[in-house]
Each structure stands twice: as structure tokens, then as C-alpha cells.
Design a protein around this motif. Structure first.
Motif: not given
Length: 317
Positions: A145-152, A155-161
Motif C-alpha cells: 500500500h502506497k500513500n496516496k497523499a490525497t491531502w496535497f 493545500m490550495k484553499k479558497p480562503r487562507s492567511y
């Protein structure tokens, strides 16, 4: 997502930068219940590898032996059920530099195993993937099983600071707070733009949020909806929360974009102690004295660095 069995054995590998080492090791301690000795390790605890920003891969051990010929003989028993397959040699191991297995030899080992498995190999789109790895002088083979890194994508959110937690730190903080998600009710009572909530919800964790700033709360709702998740983000002070939760993650407000006094910070900690049994506190500096005064005991801690900027994560009960 996580279980322990006396019968099953799993081999994991992980990787992290020097700045992330302390955070990575704490996350692994919480997920596996013990100190992880090196970048490859064996455990009876099953963890979904895609939960972690640091775990690379997992082998569910089917066969093991002292030599490759032993593995070759055992893999003749593999039953594919008509599915296609592929064999991967896991490069991370504990071999000495003198015993390093080079690329060509790794491919030979993969082919030798593939020839002994009755079925159709498919290196591009296999239905089943198997791994072979060496650790502690023994060889291990099993489902890979390989990490799918779906959390990448998160990282690009419409709202951020700029002072928001990074996605990697937020995801590790969630794993530290909630190593076993089943049945857990969690809250982020100072949720900001929802970075921690997005990571928790992406792992199927039941987490709600709250923030005292109406514009920030709107940003959290926007980010959560953007990634297709659903959860409640209420507006108001942590002091007004009446429900009790199993876990809280508190990214302590500090004087960059808003003004907060030490007394207000202490009040947040006191209320976090009131509303949750287990709390992960994130701060830009150690606040041990304040944490102790609020009635907590720090049971584990780490420091996540990014250049000259650090965040301290403290697991409290």
C-alpha cells in the motif's frame, strides 16, 4: 482505520525533513503507541498510510524468511483470483552501505517473484500490488500500500492567511489528537479558516469548529465546502461551549493579526480543559506554566519548524 492484532504484521517506511523530524516522531508515537526506531519498522498496528504526511508505504506481511529463496518458494502459493498483479521492491531498508541492493538487482528480484506467481503481470495498471522488503536480516512479502497523499489537494484553499497552520502540520496534529477515530467526537474551538477541520474531515473524523471572528468563521465554512466536506462551524467564544468532546485541537491565538492578552489565552486553555478530555495545544512558544495552571498534564510534545518560525505541539490530558 487502525487496529491491533496478534496475528497480523505490517512493515512501514516513512520519510521527513530535519525540520519535521520532531513532529513526525510524535505523530508516529501516537499512531503506533511506541517510539519508532528508524525509517523502516515492523508493527502489529494497522494504520491507513494515507492518513500520515510522513508514512510512505506499508506491506501487509503474508510470507517471511531468512533468505530470498525461502520467499520465492512461498510466493508460489499466492492466489490472484483472476486479477492482474505487480511486484515492487521497497528501496527503504536497514542494509549497510556495503550490502546495498542496486537497481538492476532489485528488478531481478521482482521478476523472480513475478515468475513464481501464477497469473498475469501488469506493471502499469495492476489490480493487485505486492511488495518485497528486507528488515532485520529477514525478508518480508505481502500486499503493498502506497500513500496516496490525497491531502496535497487541500493545500490550495479558497480562503487562507499566512499564519495559518500548514496542511502537513495540521494533518499530523489531527493524527496526534485522534489516533483511533472510531466513535470520537472532536472540536476545533478556535478553528480559524478551518485547516485542521479540513484535514480531520478528510480522514472521516467527526469534528466541528467554532471561531469568535465572524469573517474567519465564514472562511472556514467556505474552505470546508470547497473540498466537499460537511460540518458545523459556529460563531462565538469557547467559554460559551456547553457540550463535551473527546478531543479538542487548540491553535492558540497570538498577537499577529488580532490582539489577545495572556489572561485571554489562559481562559482559552481553562475552557479547553472543561470541554474535552484530550487536547492538542499548538502555540508559537512553550506555554508550559499556563498549561499546568489550567489543570492539564503534558503527556507528549514536539516542535515543528519552518525556517526561523516554530510551532510547539503539546498533547495534554
Amino acid at each position: 482505520m487502525q487496529k491491533k492484532s496478534g496475528k497480523n504484521t505490517f512493515i512501514y517506511t516513512y520519510t521527513c525533513s530535519e525540520d519535521e523530524l520532531s513532529l513526525c516522531q510524535m505523530e508516529l508515537r501516537c499512531l503506533f503507541g511506541e517510539e519508532v526506531p528508524s525509517s523502516i519498522f515492523k508493527s502489529e498496528v494497522e494504520v491507513d498510510v494515507s492518513r500520515s504526511p510522513f508514512i510512505k508505504e506499508r506491506i501487509d506481511v503474508m510470507y517471511e524468511g531468512d533468505s530470498l529463496p525461502e520467499i520465492y518458494d512461498q510466493t508460489e502459493q499466492v492466489e490472484l483470483g483472476g486479477k492482474t498483479f505487480k511486484v515492487i521492491f521497497v528501496k527503504t531498508n536497514d542494509l549497510s552501505p556495503a550490502d546495498k541492493i542496486e537497481y538492476d538487482e532489485r528488478r531481478v528480484i521482482e521478476r523472480e517473484i513475478g515468475l513464481r506467481i501464477e497469473g498475469e503481470a501488469d506493471v502499469n495498471h495492476p489490480q493487485l500490488v505486492y511488495g518485497i522488503v528486507t528488515l532485520g536480516g529477514r525478508w518480508y512479502f505481502g500486499a503493498y500500500h502506497k500513500n496516496k497523499a490525497t491531502w496535497f489537494r487541500q493545500m490550495k484553499k479558497p480562503r487562507s492567511y499566512s499564519i495559518a497552520l500548514s496542511t502537513r502540520v495540521a494533518r499530523a496534529a489531527v493524527n496526534i489528537a485522534v489516533p483511533n477515530p472510531a466513535g470520537v467526537r472532536a472540536i476545533d474551538p478556535c478553528c480559524g479558516i478551518g485547516t485542521v477541520m479540513v484535514e480531520a474531515l478528510s480522514m472521516g473524523i467527526n469534528m466541528v469548529g467554532r471561531d469568535i471572528n465572524p469573517q474567519i468563521a465564514i472562511g472556514a465554512r467556505t474552505n470546508i465546502a470547497h473540498f466537499g466536506f460537511t460540518s458545523e462551524v459556529t460563531l462565538g467564544d469557547i467559554a460559551d461551549i456547553t457540550e463535551h468532546y473527546d478531543v479538542a485541537i487548540v491553535d492558540m491565538p497570538y498577537n499577529l493579526y488580532s490582539s489577545i492578552t495572556p489572561e485571554e489565552q489562559f481562559a482559552i486553555l481553562v475552557n479547553a480543559r472543561r470541554i474535552a478530555d484530550r487536547v492538542v495545544i499548538v502555540a508559537i512558544e512553550p506555554v508550559d506554566e499556563m498549561i499546568n495552571e489550567a489543570g492539564f498534564t503534558i503527556i507528549d510534545r514536539c516542535e515543528a519548524k519552518k525556517g526561523l518560525f516554530s510551532r510547539h505541539l503539546m498533547l495534554c490530558q
